[in-house]
Scaffold this motif. Sequence first.
Motif, PDB file in Angstrom:
ATOM      1  N   UNK A 156       0.844  -1.205   0.000  1.00  0.00           N
ATOM      2  CA  UNK A 156       0.000   0.000   0.000  1.00  0.00           C
ATOM      3  C   UNK A 156       0.875   1.249   0.000  1.00  0.00           C
TER       4      UNK A 156
ATOM      5  N   UNK B 273       1.707   4.314  -3.323  1.00  0.00           N
ATOM      6  CA  UNK B 273       1.687   5.782  -3.351  1.00  0.00           C
ATOM      7  C   UNK B 273       3.103   6.353  -3.268  1.00  0.00           C
TER       8      UNK B 273
ATOM      9  N   UNK C 208      -2.524   4.346   6.930  1.00  0.00           N
ATOM     10  CA  UNK C 208      -2.262   4.328   5.496  1.00  0.00           C
ATOM     11  C   UNK C 208      -2.441   5.676   4.814  1.00  0.00           C
ATOM     12  N   UNK C 209      -3.233   6.556   5.448  1.00  0.00           N
ATOM     13  CA  UNK C 209      -3.390   7.878   4.830  1.00  0.00           C
ATOM     14  C   UNK C 209      -2.111   8.715   4.963  1.00  0.00           C
TER      15      UNK C 209
ATOM     16  N   UNK D 197      -9.999  -0.236   8.170  1.00  0.00           N
ATOM     17  CA  UNK D 197     -10.849   0.860   7.727  1.00  0.00           C
ATOM     18  C   UNK D 197     -10.509   1.195   6.280  1.00  0.00           C
ATOM     19  N   UNK D 198     -11.506   1.044   5.407  1.00  0.00           N
ATOM     20  CA  UNK D 198     -11.254   1.294   3.996  1.00  0.00           C
ATOM     21  C   UNK D 198     -12.429   1.986   3.331  1.00  0.00           C
TER      22      UNK D 198
ATOM     23  N   UNK E 190      -7.800   5.934   6.703  1.00  0.00           N
ATOM     24  CA  UNK E 190      -7.938   4.490   6.528  1.00  0.00           C
ATOM     25  C   UNK E 190      -6.728   3.755   7.059  1.00  0.00           C
ATOM     26  N   UNK E 191      -6.954   2.509   7.478  1.00  0.00           N
ATOM     27  CA  UNK E 191      -5.826   1.710   7.934  1.00  0.00           C
ATOM     28  C   UNK E 191      -6.220   0.676   8.959  1.00  0.00           C
TER      29      UNK E 191
END
Lengths: 537, 159
Positions: free
Chosen positions: A18, A22, A53-54, A348-349, A355-356
Amino acid sequence: MNNTSQATAKVYVPRDSAARSVGADEVADALQLAAVGGDFDVEVVRNGSRGMLWLEPLVEVVTPQGRVGYGPVAPSDVEELLAAGMLDGADHPLRLGIVDELPWLARQNRVTFARIGVTDPLSTEDYVEHGGLAGLKAALARAPEDVVTEVTDSGLRGRGGAGFPAGIKWKTVLGCTDELKFVCCNADEGDSGTFADRMVMEGDPFMLIEGMTIAAHAVGASEGYLYIRSEYPDAVATMRAAIGIAREHGWLGKGILGSALDFDLHVRVGAGAYICGEETSMLESLEGKRGTVRAKPPIPAIEGLFGKPTVVNNVLTLATVPVVLADGAKAYQELGVERSRGTQVFQLGGNIAHGGIVETAFGVTLRELVEDYGGGTFSGRPVRTVQVGGPLGAYLPTSMFDLPMDYEAFAAAGAMVGHGGLVVFDDSVDMAAQARFAMEFCAEESCGKCTPCRVGSVRGVEVIDRIVAGEHRDENLALLEDLCDLMTDGSLCAMGGLTPMPVRSAITHFPDDFLGGRRTLEIQPVTATGTRTEGTA
Amino acid sequence: MTTSGSDVTVEHVVRRVAARHRGERGALLPVLHAVQAELGHVPQEAIPVLADEFNLSRADVHGVVTFYHDFRREPAGRTTVRICRAEACQALGANSLVGYAREAGLSLGETTADGAVTVEQVFCLGNCALGPAVEVNGRLHGRVSTAGLGAILNGTVSS
Ligand SMILES: Cc1cc2nc3c(=O)[nH]c(=O)nc-3n(C[C@H](O)[C@H](O)[C@H](O)COP(=O)(O)O)c2cc1C
Ligand code: SF4
Ligand code: FES
């Protein structure tokens, strides 16, 4: 260039896919380049992801105060960050502070994910330094029966969706007298909104190997298979590398850690079939066949892979076993609520700002997860619904957000916790379209063995189309209801049996969307409001 | 691709791959993956050879090859673009990416006439917190906008 640090600065850049999606590789390259240029003395370590992840790519710099984070870092930011003194933890608009102290992380109760994002996934030194192998050593010092009892007492339930107690399954396999037994790890993770299995495999592969080895000792198995979906090439590569390293260190193979245990592990790659996550279908696939579901009984614990007694557990289930053995059943048992013990790894997506991975004790509410941890939607519009537990899980309205995450409480509300994946949608979602998609997905991914699933799902798509078009709406709604009953009652497995859950929940909680053309909001375009990363594309 | 302009026949490749996996339990899937990795797809001529190697009927092998979405009967384009269409990516507009590809004349599951690109749908790439997700020749991309997809597709023309 100024600010050159005296000693080599240790910088972490995740290698999680992930993070790579990015730009983490490009960020690592830019840092390496600065080091090669001789301007900065940098050692880049590729760790797993912390699961925020954000903030990826999240770069961490080791300082005397702790690991200071910067993120999300674009490759083009690197030069400026270095010039600003990032290697000394200096201030910058992207500076996040000491990563361990970020409230999002500090509030969690990381048990299975304790090491992920902290260590280099393929470093055996890191692994042992951070508590690795303690569980296996504790297990090997005890009789198989005692290990099974410990796992049973911990209350650990299968994380793959159904929540079956792990210890009870193991006891059945232990009780079989066959010479050959198997441990199979289900790493098919086909559910939308779930990525924790992937993160375990990419971020802490030795933990999974250790868990499978403990299972082998507990039940008397000599061979293990890891069935990883083909959509996860990074996880496949990392697990293969880790297995090779583990063999070299005597953590796999003959006489593991000097004990009498012989156990070896093979990686098998799936081939793009959702149903192969169902355990018997996975076994068929491992045997080289079409992944059709087997009727039970016999259960795999008695007649599993190649007809032999087989433990089938999910990645997270097996990955949690080492800590249960290391810290004891009681420590694990004390977390959680009612019959949902220990922690759950929530993912969380979807349309979510933050999210993560949130690992916390059972009993946390949906609202806490979506609003507090998740920070609402990514688009900035109001949340309309959350689908919990994958494509076969219910769509829940915000009025149900105080529901505690607990297997039984969810079942009572016509929903399921499943694998712990939450997919958030904003108010632009058309719930009739989502219900239609649930049927379409079932039609696409059905193994084809039973008619209610194979044909019923195709009919389901057609009936929903007629409802939305306004053709004999009441009759067709009744027909859809009937079809859902038939699929629930007449399907061999949960693919056909649970597809009605997202469909019914959509109708129950969002009836207006089935009135045809009511929703006029455009699907939100993906132009970001909440992030500065634009991907690497 | 190793087939063109050499004496490496499909049969040769299949037998060699099968030999490499001999002794593994239930090795048909790993063998199919390896054949596809070498030849770009699982050609029809491979079926009888596999049947012979695994002591199965041709129908059995055909059944396995067609059951799994991954195994191709025809070669793919030089670039394979897989757009995630599962729920988490839908929540961030995955369908607009599919629509964009379609407007560019690319239908899901099809290869362009010049053999440059194949666009497919996939259900979940495990990047659900950074959707919409797209995979290009095995490389994962997150937060892909329609402009981002456009750049990817344009990049395939010259490759
Ligand atoms: C259609 C379907 C898909 C499934 N997909 C998965 C999956 O991807 N991963 C998984 O661990 N379990 C999946 N399961 C659950 C498995 O059948 C099985 O219950 C699980 O692997 C057992 O491991 P556990 O007890 O550790 O959860 C699926 C079940 C069904 C019916
Ligand atoms: S319910 Fe569907 S997927 Fe499950 S066994 Fe029946 S046909 Fe196969
Ligand atoms: S739903 Fe698209 S990556 Fe998971």
